[in-house]
Design a protein around this motif. Structure first.
Motif, PDB file in Angstrom:
ATOM      1  N   GLN A   1      40.597  24.949  27.915  1.00  0.00           N
ATOM      2  CA  GLN A   1      40.871  24.746  29.347  1.00  0.00           C
ATOM      3  C   GLN A   1      40.441  25.960  30.174  1.00  0.00           C
ATOM      4  N   GLU A   2      40.663  27.131  29.596  1.00  0.00           N
ATOM      5  CA  GLU A   2      40.278  28.348  30.327  1.00  0.00           C
ATOM      6  C   GLU A   2      38.768  28.414  30.543  1.00  0.00           C
ATOM      7  N   ARG A   3      38.026  28.062  29.522  1.00  0.00           N
ATOM      8  CA  ARG A   3      36.558  28.060  29.686  1.00  0.00           C
ATOM      9  C   ARG A   3      36.158  27.118  30.805  1.00  0.00           C
ATOM     10  N   LEU A   4      36.828  25.977  30.760  1.00  0.00           N
ATOM     11  CA  LEU A   4      36.513  24.979  31.782  1.00  0.00           C
ATOM     12  C   LEU A   4      36.841  25.497  33.193  1.00  0.00           C
ATOM     13  N   LEU A   5      38.007  26.113  33.320  1.00  0.00           N
ATOM     14  CA  LEU A   5      38.435  26.658  34.617  1.00  0.00           C
ATOM     15  C   LEU A   5      37.425  27.699  35.098  1.00  0.00           C
ATOM     16  N   LEU A   6      36.984  28.504  34.132  1.00  0.00           N
ATOM     17  CA  LEU A   6      36.018  29.533  34.506  1.00  0.00           C
ATOM     18  C   LEU A   6      34.727  28.900  35.013  1.00  0.00           C
ATOM     19  N   ALA A   7      34.289  27.877  34.267  1.00  0.00           N
ATOM     20  CA  ALA A   7      33.060  27.182  34.690  1.00  0.00           C
ATOM     21  C   ALA A   7      33.213  26.620  36.096  1.00  0.00           C
ATOM     22  N   ILE A   8      34.363  25.999  36.338  1.00  0.00           N
ATOM     23  CA  ILE A   8      34.604  25.423  37.657  1.00  0.00           C
ATOM     24  C   ILE A   8      34.626  26.525  38.720  1.00  0.00           C
ATOM     25  N   ALA A   9      35.319  27.620  38.379  1.00  0.00           N
ATOM     26  CA  ALA A   9      35.444  28.708  39.364  1.00  0.00           C
ATOM     27  C   ALA A   9      34.066  29.272  39.729  1.00  0.00           C
ATOM     28  N   VAL A  10      33.271  29.511  38.685  1.00  0.00           N
ATOM     29  CA  VAL A  10      31.930  30.086  38.944  1.00  0.00           C
ATOM     30  C   VAL A  10      31.087  29.126  39.779  1.00  0.00           C
TER      31      VAL A  10
ATOM     32  N   TYR B   1      34.574  37.676  43.314  1.00  0.00           N
ATOM     33  CA  TYR B   1      33.150  38.020  43.304  1.00  0.00           C
ATOM     34  C   TYR B   1      32.790  38.685  44.627  1.00  0.00           C
ATOM     35  N   LEU B   2      31.757  39.440  44.556  1.00  0.00           N
ATOM     36  CA  LEU B   2      31.329  40.233  45.718  1.00  0.00           C
ATOM     37  C   LEU B   2      30.238  39.456  46.469  1.00  0.00           C
ATOM     38  N   VAL B   3      30.415  39.412  47.731  1.00  0.00           N
ATOM     39  CA  VAL B   3      29.306  38.856  48.531  1.00  0.00           C
ATOM     40  C   VAL B   3      28.788  39.921  49.488  1.00  0.00           C
ATOM     41  N   ALA B   4      27.517  39.892  49.634  1.00  0.00           N
ATOM     42  CA  ALA B   4      26.920  40.764  50.678  1.00  0.00           C
ATOM     43  C   ALA B   4      25.890  39.912  51.410  1.00  0.00           C
ATOM     44  N   GLY B   5      26.291  39.460  52.521  1.00  0.00           N
ATOM     45  CA  GLY B   5      25.387  38.566  53.228  1.00  0.00           C
ATOM     46  C   GLY B   5      25.483  38.774  54.725  1.00  0.00           C
ATOM     47  N   ALA B   6      24.898  37.826  55.416  1.00  0.00           N
ATOM     48  CA  ALA B   6      24.831  37.987  56.864  1.00  0.00           C
ATOM     49  C   ALA B   6      26.212  37.870  57.515  1.00  0.00           C
ATOM     50  N   ASP B   7      27.002  36.773  57.081  1.00  0.00           N
ATOM     51  CA  ASP B   7      28.280  36.592  57.774  1.00  0.00           C
ATOM     52  C   ASP B   7      29.413  37.384  57.149  1.00  0.00           C
ATOM     53  N   LEU B   8      29.220  37.533  55.826  1.00  0.00           N
ATOM     54  CA  LEU B   8      30.389  38.003  55.079  1.00  0.00           C
ATOM     55  C   LEU B   8      29.993  39.133  54.153  1.00  0.00           C
ATOM     56  N   GLU B   9      30.918  40.039  54.025  1.00  0.00           N
ATOM     57  CA  GLU B   9      30.654  41.106  53.077  1.00  0.00           C
ATOM     58  C   GLU B   9      31.980  41.553  52.462  1.00  0.00           C
ATOM     59  N   GLY B  10      32.005  41.604  51.175  1.00  0.00           N
ATOM     60  CA  GLY B  10      33.260  42.043  50.567  1.00  0.00           C
ATOM     61  C   GLY B  10      33.650  41.138  49.379  1.00  0.00           C
ATOM     62  N   TRP B  11      34.897  41.309  48.931  1.00  0.00           N
ATOM     63  CA  TRP B  11      35.379  40.574  47.747  1.00  0.00           C
ATOM     64  C   TRP B  11      35.922  39.216  48.151  1.00  0.00           C
ATOM     65  N   MET B  12      35.395  38.158  47.495  1.00  0.00           N
ATOM     66  CA  MET B  12      35.937  36.819  47.672  1.00  0.00           C
ATOM     67  C   MET B  12      36.831  36.506  46.476  1.00  0.00           C
ATOM     68  N   THR B  13      37.874  35.772  46.725  1.00  0.00           N
ATOM     69  CA  THR B  13      38.753  35.374  45.606  1.00  0.00           C
ATOM     70  C   THR B  13      38.844  33.853  45.569  1.00  0.00           C
ATOM     71  N   ILE B  14      38.611  33.278  44.372  1.00  0.00           N
ATOM     72  CA  ILE B  14      38.791  31.826  44.212  1.00  0.00           C
ATOM     73  C   ILE B  14      39.952  31.599  43.256  1.00  0.00           C
ATOM     74  N   HIS B  15      40.843  30.715  43.683  1.00  0.00           N
ATOM     75  CA  HIS B  15      41.915  30.271  42.774  1.00  0.00           C
ATOM     76  C   HIS B  15      41.687  28.822  42.463  1.00  0.00           C
ATOM     77  N   VAL B  16      41.573  28.515  41.187  1.00  0.00           N
ATOM     78  CA  VAL B  16      41.460  27.108  40.780  1.00  0.00           C
ATOM     79  C   VAL B  16      42.641  26.814  39.861  1.00  0.00           C
ATOM     80  N   VAL B  17      43.367  25.730  40.163  1.00  0.00           N
ATOM     81  CA  VAL B  17      44.444  25.327  39.233  1.00  0.00           C
ATOM     82  C   VAL B  17      44.191  23.897  38.748  1.00  0.00           C
ATOM     83  N   GLN B  18      44.703  23.634  37.569  1.00  0.00           N
ATOM     84  CA  GLN B  18      44.459  22.342  36.934  1.00  0.00           C
ATOM     85  C   GLN B  18      45.727  21.899  36.191  1.00  0.00           C
ATOM     86  N   THR B  19      46.016  20.575  36.275  1.00  0.00           N
ATOM     87  CA  THR B  19      47.163  20.097  35.500  1.00  0.00           C
ATOM     88  C   THR B  19      46.849  20.236  34.003  1.00  0.00           C
TER      89      THR B  19
END
Lengths: 221, 473
Positions: free
Chosen positions: B54-63, B142-160
């Motif tokens: 499940q963790e691998r799957l969550l990681l895949a989804i998150a990425v 993950y880090l983004v460096a782009g036109a609108d946004l710059e800095g650390w993004m955080t994604i939370h994915v939860v699954q039953t």
């Protein structure tokens, strides 16, 4: 008759000797095995009364066998304190002719001695006596109170068997064996017939033949 | 007051469990415990694996979500991720994206987040609850460096965890089934092994059972080491018993001799005294003395007989196939003159064929002598005594002594078979052991002695019934 008594208990030996002497016999008494052998070889005894349970560790049986070996024709009456009936078989097998368990009545002893002397009469006394009758087995003559009885050979045969075993039961089979040859199949009812005829002949003599159904006949002494 | 015995003491005093039971218990109970331990470790294993999946799957989804969420700036998950989730996962998946500083960007805002104590590592897996169900979640930064946004993004994915739980359950059931199967097979083999292992004991038991009861020879079966010592001890016991029996027999013979010869001398002396007695009074006194001596002799005779037929003396009286008819005829014949002297009519009945039993001639003769003498002693002159040997159809072979004398009243019939019990006042000359001896001999042969009223209605019928071939009376 000359008799030898082998018994280590002096009192008993003397009582036995006295009874036998009262019956008209000469009696020698010894108290152990070696004296018995000595006396036996010296004298010519007509009967030996031997106590199997002698002292000195010598079991009476070897002594009995030795006596029997030395003289085959002498009657041996065995006395023993042993209760076991297998001892009786051993005693009789070793050469004894009769067997009495101590204690016994003197009358009984006297009767057995008489019976043994009768049976082993042999050359000395061919005459059987029982029940007031006298049977001369050589002449084949039977007398009662001095009177001769007239009997057929078969009746005499029956009487002879009964007299040799006076005081004891004789089966019909045994009487038949004595009377008939192998080929002769006349059998047991013939024996009955002869006995009944014999009874008639003996009427008035005082001799009694008793019938024991299933067992045989017995001539009272 | 005595203390009450605790219940476990009572258990300990009960009969020890069979060897087979003990062995099986010690094999199967630890086996069962091991099995449960194995099953549990298996379960932990399965769970671990399912979690990692499940963790691998969550990681895949998150990425995947990270790469596309930024681009779309919306709530929609990329199409391939949706497919992945719906077709393959069948789990409810929720996510949100947070910008630098934790600013909410998109997704479900209320999904649980990891504990602050978890730090800032990435990826980080955590568990929580969402909409009433337990969920497994991942935090991905993950880090983004782009036109609108710059800095650390955080994604939370939860699954039953429904599918993960189902997977764990099905794997577990399958494992358990296999394990139970192995346990049953193992149990069967354990049973066979234990039976095989205990086979020498069965052989030993069979070997001992095959012996006749009088056989005291040592046991010679080859035995495994553990049992050998027991058999050795048993053989030593048997040898001691044999020696003891022989010593007993020797003592009996010796005692017999020492008792009887003086009695014989005494009796003979008294008989002469009676014969020599002069006066009627003297004679009477001496006759009484003689009577007493005769009774003492008889008692000694019977006591020694009783000892001889006892179970301890058994080995000294060997057994074989006998014809009861012959034995009875001989014995009755020997007592014929005694019967005649009492004016009693003694007769004998038997069938034409032999009546065979397995027994000791010596003791059976003694039994019959006692029964006949009992009849002779209690019947008046003119009575009839019949001795019989028969082999009645259903039951086994039988010996009977029947008389038409006074008989024995029914209530006394049990008692009279005991030692030293006499019905009259003892003036009859007996010593009360005759029937007891007969009873003992019968018992030693597996036979039964019973007393009845003689068929015509008066008199005594003493009957000994032997076991039929291969059975008990």
């Amino acid at each position: 008759m000359r008799l030898l008594v082998v018994e280590d208990n002096r009192s008993l030996a003397q009582s036995i000797a006295r009874a036998l002497r009262a019956g008209g016999h000469a009696v020698d008494c010894v108290g152990n095995g070696s004296d018995a052998l000595t006396a036996f070889s010296v004298g010519t005894h007509d009967l030996v009364i031997l106590d199997l349970s002698l002292p000195g560790g010598l079991d009476g049986l070897p002594l009995l066998r030795t006596l029997r070996r030395r003289r085959k024709d002498v009657p041996l009456l065995v006395l023993t304190a042993r209760a076991a009936l297998e001892d009786r078989v051993l005693g009789l097998d070793a050469g004894g002719d009769d067997y009495m368990v101590k204690p016994f009545a003197l009358d009984e002893l006297e009767a057995r001695v008489r019976a043994l002397l009768r049976r082993r009469g042999g050359a000395r006394t061919p005459e059987l006596t029982a029940g007031g009758l006298r049977f001369d087995t050589v002449q084949r003559v039977v007398r009662a109170d001095g009177q001769t009885l007239s009997l057929t050979p078969r009746e005499r045969g029956v009487l002879e068997v009964l007299m040799r075993n006076a005081g004891r039961v004789v089966s019909k089979e045994r009487i038949a064996e004595h009377l008939f040859d192998f080929g002769d199949d006349t059998g047991l009812s013939a024996v009955e017939l002869y006995v009944s005829r014999l009874r008639k002949r003996l009427a008035g003599t005082g001799a009694r033949i008793r019938t024991l159904r299933g067992l045989g006949y017995l001539l009272e002494e | 007051m005595a203390a009450a015995i605790p219940p476990w003491r009572g258990i300990a005093r009960r009969r020890p469990a069979s060897l087979r039971q003990r062995l099986l218990l010690w094999l199967l109970v630890p086996g069962l415990l091991l099995l449960f331990a194995l099953l549990y470790s298996n379960y932990l294993d399965i769970r671990h694996t399912a979690d990692r999946i499940q963790e691998r799957l969550l990681l895949a989804i998150a990425v995947s979500t990270a790469e596309h969420a930024f681009g779309s700036r919306g709530d929609l998950l990329p199409r391939d991720v949706e497919v992945l989730i719906e077709d393959f996962m069948r789990e409810d998946t929720f996510y949100h994206v947070l910008g630098p500083g934790g600013a909410f960007v998109t997704g479900h805002s209320d999904i649980p987040r990891p504990e602050p104590a978890a730090g800032a590592s990435s990826p980080h897996f955590y568990t929580g609850h969402y909409r009433g169900e337990p969920v497994r979640g991942i935090r991905y930064r993950y880090l983004v460096a782009g036109a609108d946004l710059e800095g650390w993004m955080t994604i939370h994915v939860v699954q039953t965890r429904r599918m993960r739980n189902a997977l764990v359950r099905s794997r577990l059931v399958r494992s358990a089934t296999h394990f139970v199967g192995f346990l049953l097979i193992g149990a069967v083999f354990a049973w066979i092994g234990v039976s095989r292992g205990l086979a020498p004991l069965d052989r030993l038991r069979a070997a001992i059972r095959r012996r006749s009861q009088d056989d005291l020879r040592p046991v010679r079966e080859p035995m495994p080491a553990e049992v050998r010592d027991v058999v050795k001890a048993l053989n030593s016991l048997l040898r001691r018993l044999q020696r003891s029996i022989r010593a007993n027999q020797r003592f009996l013979a010796e005692a017999s001799h020492r008792l009887r010869t003086p009695l014989a001398a005494l009796q003979a002396e008294l008989e002469w005294s009676v014969r020599d007695a002069r006066g009627g009074d003297e004679r009477r006194r001496l006759e009484q003395a003689l009577c007493s001596v005769q009774r003492t002799s008889r008692l000694a005779h019977q006591l020694l007989n009783l000892a001889q037929v006892s179970p301890e003396a058994r080995a000294a009286n060997p057994r074989r196939q006998l014809d009861l008819k012959e034995l009875a005829a001989e014995t009755a014949g020997e007592l014929a003159s005694a019967a005649l002297s009492r004016d009693i009519d003694l007769s004998f009945e038997a069938p034409r064929h032999p009546v065979t039993v397995f027994g000791s001639a010596v003791t059976l003769r003694e039994m019959l002598v006692n029964l006949i003498e009992n009849a002779l002693a209690h019947c008046p002159a003119g009575a009839r005594v019949t001795v019989r040997a028969c082999a009645a159809g259903g039951e086994g072979p039988r010996l009977e002594v029947e008389d038409d004398g006074p008989g024995i009243p029914e209530p006394d019939r049990e008692r009279v078979l005991q030692r030293f019990v006499q019905l009259e006042d003892g003036s009859g000359g007996g010593c009360g052991l005759g029937l007891a001896i007969a009873w003992e001999v019968a018992k030693a042969h597996g036979a039964r002695l019973s007393l009845h009223t003689a068929p015509p209605g008066r008199g005594l019928l003493a009957r000994v019934v032997f076991p039929a071939e291969g059975g008990a009376a």
